[in-house]
Design an enzyme around this catalytic site. Structure first.
Site, PDB file in Angstrom:
ATOM      1  N   GLU A   1       0.879  -1.172   0.000  1.00 20.02           N
ATOM      2  CA  GLU A   1       0.000   0.000   0.000  1.00 20.02           C
ATOM      3  C   GLU A   1       0.913   1.217   0.000  1.00 20.02           C
ATOM      4  OE1 GLU A   1      -1.600   3.093   0.430  1.00 20.02           O
ATOM      5  OE2 GLU A   1      -1.757   2.698   2.561  1.00 20.02           O
TER       6      GLU A   1
ATOM      7  N   CYS B   1      -2.476   8.202   3.948  1.00 17.67           N
ATOM      8  CA  CYS B   1      -2.462   7.874   2.529  1.00 17.67           C
ATOM      9  C   CYS B   1      -3.820   8.153   1.901  1.00 17.67           C
ATOM     10  CB  CYS B   1      -2.053   6.424   2.310  1.00 17.67           C
ATOM     11  SG  CYS B   1      -2.922   5.254   3.357  1.00 17.67           S
TER      12      CYS B   1
END
Length: 524
Positions: free
Chosen positions: A295, A329
């Site tokens: 990720e 994020c």
């Protein structure tokens, strides 16, 4: 019978703490005082049953008060990594044979202990990573959710096939099972240093693997506290090994090690791409292709059209951009607004941002520091770039305080191709762009290398339907902010340069840590 014998359907997300009540506020203040007295201790590496202290230390400091040392953590080396790998390999041979329900039971018991000590873990998050109380509480709650969700999922996987029932063949017994991969490396980030770190670790462990955990250099103490929790619930030695250290000497060495079976990484695009590249090379003695679960961030955005609830959209833009100083994020670091309501939205966003106070996380200010000097310098350099790419509306400077404090910063009238609209900044910086209509707004949103989260504000069902089909991201939210995915309800992971679309907190996530084995035998 283990505690995991509870019905699998009982999973419910851990509730967030309401700190507006005196009781909860005092409990958090008490926890902060208690944890503060325990700071500065030396923390060893944990390999199997051994605690190993090294001369070289990682010094973890409070980003909101840089004179305060959180802990002095022993630093791993390549030689220590080899030792940890041998221990993990040996432990794997017995751990993979442990029944799924028994493995899951360790997670359920850890969740119960973590729930009892929730404010203590949250306080350490406040002090080590600069989160305010609500952000820290949400981090801890998500860790609890991951423990319980993955425990239940492992039991389900052990009892049922993820596939539809296999086609029956007369005279044969065909079965599909999911077996663990081997020894994995967990490389975790600073921004969710409990939830993501613990979640990725226990997902691998409950699936039958053993792991070597390399936490972020700026958040190694909370990781050590997690490891100590898992030891307290009796997790067998060697299943979880704690080896913080240098990104090259420890991190890259682990990635390239021929006995590493998989790497679970959360972090920057640059590091993620390098891991993907280095892991793809087959080393001497390596007999598998390594699996990478990555990720790698995002350039997420909020799209607002002229039919939207303008007040709700403005609040969502600010919450998405400045929660935990934009160090998520999923942070909505850009907003694309249809020109007929652009000025209205910009005015409301500017007003809301001007009300955000910056200060010490321990005192529960809405906005705290960025994580370290490197991050501070990077964000300030992007702010300087932004001054030539847009119209500065809020912030633009550092703020007072003995830490890495930056004013929440907003730029308007930014070209969609500008750097602050295209590059992940990971700080309290928001770029606003104008679109001629809702279709162009969606096109601008999609014009990025990333594809993690997005939000669309509209009251038009036709447009919403179009957005659901055409906004290209892993997590799309309608008429709500683009941060805050809940385990089990909103599996999290993205497209393109946001990573491998590994849906953390989802019903297929544990498959990433297993491999399917089909057995077929002739019936007697």
């Amino acid at each position: 019978m283990t505690t995991t014998a509870k019905k699998l359907s009982e999973f419910k997300n851990e509730p967030f703490t309401n700190f507006s009540t005196n009781e909860n506020k005092q409990a958090m203040e008490h926890a902060l005082a208690k944890v503060s007295k325990e700071l500065g201790r030396e923390i060893p590496l944990y390999i199997g049953s051994e605690k190993i202290s090294t001369d070289e230390k990682i010094i973890s400091i409070n980003p909101g008060n840089i004179d305060q040392i959180i802990g002095k953590v022993s630093k791993g080396t390549s030689k220590i990594v080899d030792s940890a790998m041998n221990v993990a390999l040996e432990a794997f041979e017995s751990w993979k044979q442990v029944p799924a329900a028994e493995r899951a039971d360790y997670l359920v018991r850890a969740a119960a202990l973590l729930r009892e000590r929730k404010h203590e873990f949250s306080s350490l998050l406040v002090l080590e990573t600069g989160k305010n109380w609500a952000e820290a509480d949400a981090d801890t709650a998500e860790a609890i959710d991951f423990f319980e969700f993955y425990a239940r999922e492992m039991i389900r996987l052990s009892e049922t096939s993820i596939l539809r029932p296999l086609t029956k063949i007369e005279g044969e017994n065909n079965q599909m099972t999911y077996i663990p991969l081997g020894v994995g490396v967990i490389i975790s980030p600073f921004n969710f240093p409990l939830a993501i770190m613990a979640g990725t670790t226990v997902a691998a462990i409950v699936s039958g693997n053993t792991v070597i955990l390399k936490p972020a250099d700026t958040a190694p103490v909370i990781a050590a506290k997690f490891v100590e929790l898992m030891k307290e619930v009796g997790l067998p030695d060697g299943v979880l090994n704690y080896v913080p250290g240098d990104g090259i000497e420890v991190g890259e060495y682990l990635v390239e090690h021929p006995k590493t079976r998989f790497i679970s990484f959360t972090g920057s695009r640059a590091v993620g791409c390098r891991i993907y590249e280095r892991a793809s090379k087959v080393q001497p003695g390596q007999i598998w292709l390594k699996r990478v679960i990555a990720e790698m961030g995002g350039k997420d955005g909020v799209v607002v059209d002229e039919t939207a609830d303008i007040d709700a959209a403005a609040k969502a833009i600010v919450a998405s951009a400045f929660g935990y100083q934009g160090q998520k994020c999923s942070a909505g670091s850009r907003a694309i607004i249809v020109e007929s309501v652009y000025d209205q939205v910009v005015e409301k966003v500017t007003s809301l941002v001007s009300q955000l106070e910056v200060g010490a996380p321990a005192e529960n200010y809405p906005v705290g520091p960025v994580i370290d000097q490197k991050s501070f310098d990077k964000v300030m350099s992007y702010i300087e770039i932004g001054k030539s790419e847009g119209r500065l509306l809020n912030g633009g400077n550092k703020t007072d305080g003995n830490g890495y404090y930056i004013q929440p910063t907003v730029f308007a009238d930014v070209d969609p191709k500008a750097r602050i609209m295209q590059e992940e900044i990971f700080g309290p910086v928001l770029a606003l762009a104008k679109a001629k209509d809702w279709q162009e707004a969606i096109a601008i949103y999609n014009d990025t290398d990333y594809g993690l989260t997005g939000a669309y504000f509209s009251s038009s069902e036709e447009r919403i339907s179009f957005a659901l089909d055409h906004m290209h991201c892993g997590n799309l939210y309608i008429n709500k902010k683009c941060t805050g995915a809940l385990v089990g309800a909103q599996p999290f992971g993205g497209f393109n340069m946001s990573g491998t679309d590994s849906k953390a907190g989802g019903y297929d996530y544990l498959l990433l840590f297993t491999q399917g084995k089909l057995t077929s035998r002739v019936s007697k």
